[in-house]
Design an enzyme around this catalytic site. Structure first.
Site, PDB file in Angstrom:
ATOM      1  CD  GLU A  51      10.806  21.930   6.339  1.00  0.00           C
ATOM      2  OE1 GLU A  51      10.326  21.317   5.378  1.00  0.00           O
ATOM      3  OE2 GLU A  51      11.348  21.356   7.306  1.00  0.00           O
ATOM      4  CE1 TYR A 134       6.420  18.010   5.328  1.00  0.00           C
ATOM      5  CE2 TYR A 134       7.519  19.737   4.073  1.00  0.00           C
ATOM      6  CZ  TYR A 134       7.573  18.696   4.992  1.00  0.00           C
ATOM      7  OH  TYR A 134       8.762  18.382   5.581  1.00  0.00           O
ATOM      8  CG  ASP A 152       7.512  15.108   3.378  1.00  0.00           C
ATOM      9  OD1 ASP A 152       7.154  14.154   4.116  1.00  0.00           O
ATOM     10  OD2 ASP A 152       8.681  15.531   3.350  1.00  0.00           O
ATOM     11  CB  CYS A 222      11.906  -3.023  10.029  1.00  0.00           C
ATOM     12  SG  CYS A 222      11.050  -2.589   8.505  1.00  0.00           S
ATOM     13  CB  CYS A 225      11.678   1.169  12.848  1.00  0.00           C
ATOM     14  SG  CYS A 225      10.215   2.212  12.826  1.00  0.00           S
ATOM     15  CB  CYS A 231       5.262  -1.184  11.723  1.00  0.00           C
ATOM     16  SG  CYS A 231       5.282  -0.901   9.935  1.00  0.00           S
TER      17      CYS A 231
END
Ligand code: SF4
Length: 382
Positions: A51, A134, A152, A222, A225, A231
């Site tokens: 991370e 985060y 983030d 998209c 997705c 969305c």
């Protein structure tokens, strides 16, 4: 007690519409997650290192660094006991070097305060140097499957588009709303937790992964997705205008001259002092140029305090750090009585000694232009 139950059930029903996002995200991650080395473990130390490395840095750059780090420093105890120069050397080339220094400090703190075991409570994780909200949320959800939110740049983009969140996501009201959404989604995922199915971990990683691979800053895919039907940005044609980020501050150009001074198979180098950017790293003597009127000889005299006997252009290195576009003009310099400048401008070191030291990227590149050095650089040792 009754009042509390009513409040909880009201909150529960308020979350129900969000449930329709959770299931497709969880399923999508199972089928589409990239096979990344730190995803093959629940070791909090390994996840923490990944991370921190992934902040401001792409996955493909991080993988070899992470592999090498985990080989050389496989435990918190090994990191805590490592020499500061060895830690910086492992980070050499990744940039944002305070990350490596904070990892080192945090490992020593974990040894002192937590008996060498990575803490499992969110507040204890958040209290470690270099760990913000985060990163604490990411470690606690991925390593311990806790319902801790993450937000983030990637997750901001996904949530702002999914829910049509207007306003600058860095400003408090929008940011608070996005954190609340991220928290609600991971709380809903927690309902699916089983000993085998770590749904909180999976949900957060799904948001990260969609942001990195599907819901990209420009030209989001998209069609791939899993939540496109829900969305807002997709439905209203606002994928390119959300999130509403402020305009970037224009970058500033800065120019430096660096001097490669050698003699008797040794090079003159200096270490950046404490309290400045990239402290602890090694570099060739250099100065920032604020006007172009001085000749390279005059600039070299200013930097080395010795009149050069000869000076030739060696290379020009260009790179960008945060908002600075940096150009470094490197020169090969001959001096007479080189030992005179040893104390004032740096130390004379052999190539063997140089190999052990951490360099910033620009100065590593300069070093690699010198005949006989390039093959000894960082790339060759991975
Ligand atoms: Fe992003 Fe498109 Fe998915 Fe919306 S549908 S979250 S804009 S990739």
């Amino acid at each position: 007690m009754r009042r509390q139950c009513r409040r909880q059930s009201g909150r529960r029903s308020g979350l129900e519409p969000l449930l329709s996002f959770v299931t497709p995200l969880l399923r999508w991650f199972l089928r589409n997650a990239r096979d990344l080395p730190w995803r093959r473990t629940h070791d909090a130390y390994a996840i923490w290192i990944s991370e921190i490395m992934l902040q401001q840095t792409q996955v493909k750059t991080v993988i070899p660094y992470w592999d090498r780090w985990m080989r050389k420093l496989p435990t918190i105890a090994a990191l805590a006991a490592a020499a500061p120069q060895a830690v910086l050397k492992l980070w050499e080339g990744l940039g944002y070097y305070s990350r490596a220094r904070n990892l080192h400090k945090a490992a020593q703190l974990i040894m002192e305060k937590h008996g060498g075991k990575f803490p499992t409570h969110f507040d204890d994780v958040l209290a470690l140097p270099g760990i913000g909200r985060y990163t604490a949320g990411a470690i606690c959800s991925i390593a311990f499957n806790q319902p801790t939110a993450i937000l983030d740049g990637n997750v901001i983009r996904v949530l702002a588009r999914l829910f049509g969140a207007k306003g600058n996501p860095r400003e408090k009201s929008t940011n608070t709303r996005l954190w609340a959404l991220a928290q609600e989604l991971v709380m809903l995922a927690a309902r699916r937790n089983t000993p085998k199915d770590w749904a909180c971990s999976r949900l957060n990683q799904a948001l990260m992964e969609i942001g990195a691979t599907v819901c990209t800053p420009t030209g989001p895919k998209c069609g791939l997705c899993p939540v496109r039907r829900r969305c807002v940005a997709h439905a209203t044609g606002r994928t390119e205008s959300l999130p509403e980020l402020p305009r970037r501050v224009p970058s500033t150009a800065r120019r430096f001259a660096a001097f490669v001074v050698s003699g008797r198979n040794r090079f003159l180098l200096r270490q950046r002092p404490d309290g400045v950017v990239n402290s602890g790293f090694w570099e060739f003597p250099n100065v920032e140029l604020h006007h172009d009127t001085a000749s390279p000889e005059e600039i070299a005299f200013h930097a080395l305090k010795v009149k050069p006997a000869g000076i030739q252009p060696l290379c020009t290195i260009k790179h960008t750090i945060t908002r600075y576009r940096i150009t470094v003009d490197a020169y090969r310099v001959e001096v007479k009585g080189g030992s005179l400048i040893a104390n004032s401008a740096g130390r004379w070191l052999s190539l063997g000694e140089i190999e052990q030291l951490p360099f910033t990227s620009a100065h590593r590149k300069i070093l690699q232009t010198i005949p006989g050095v390039s093959k000894r650089g960082f790339e060759g040792r991975r």
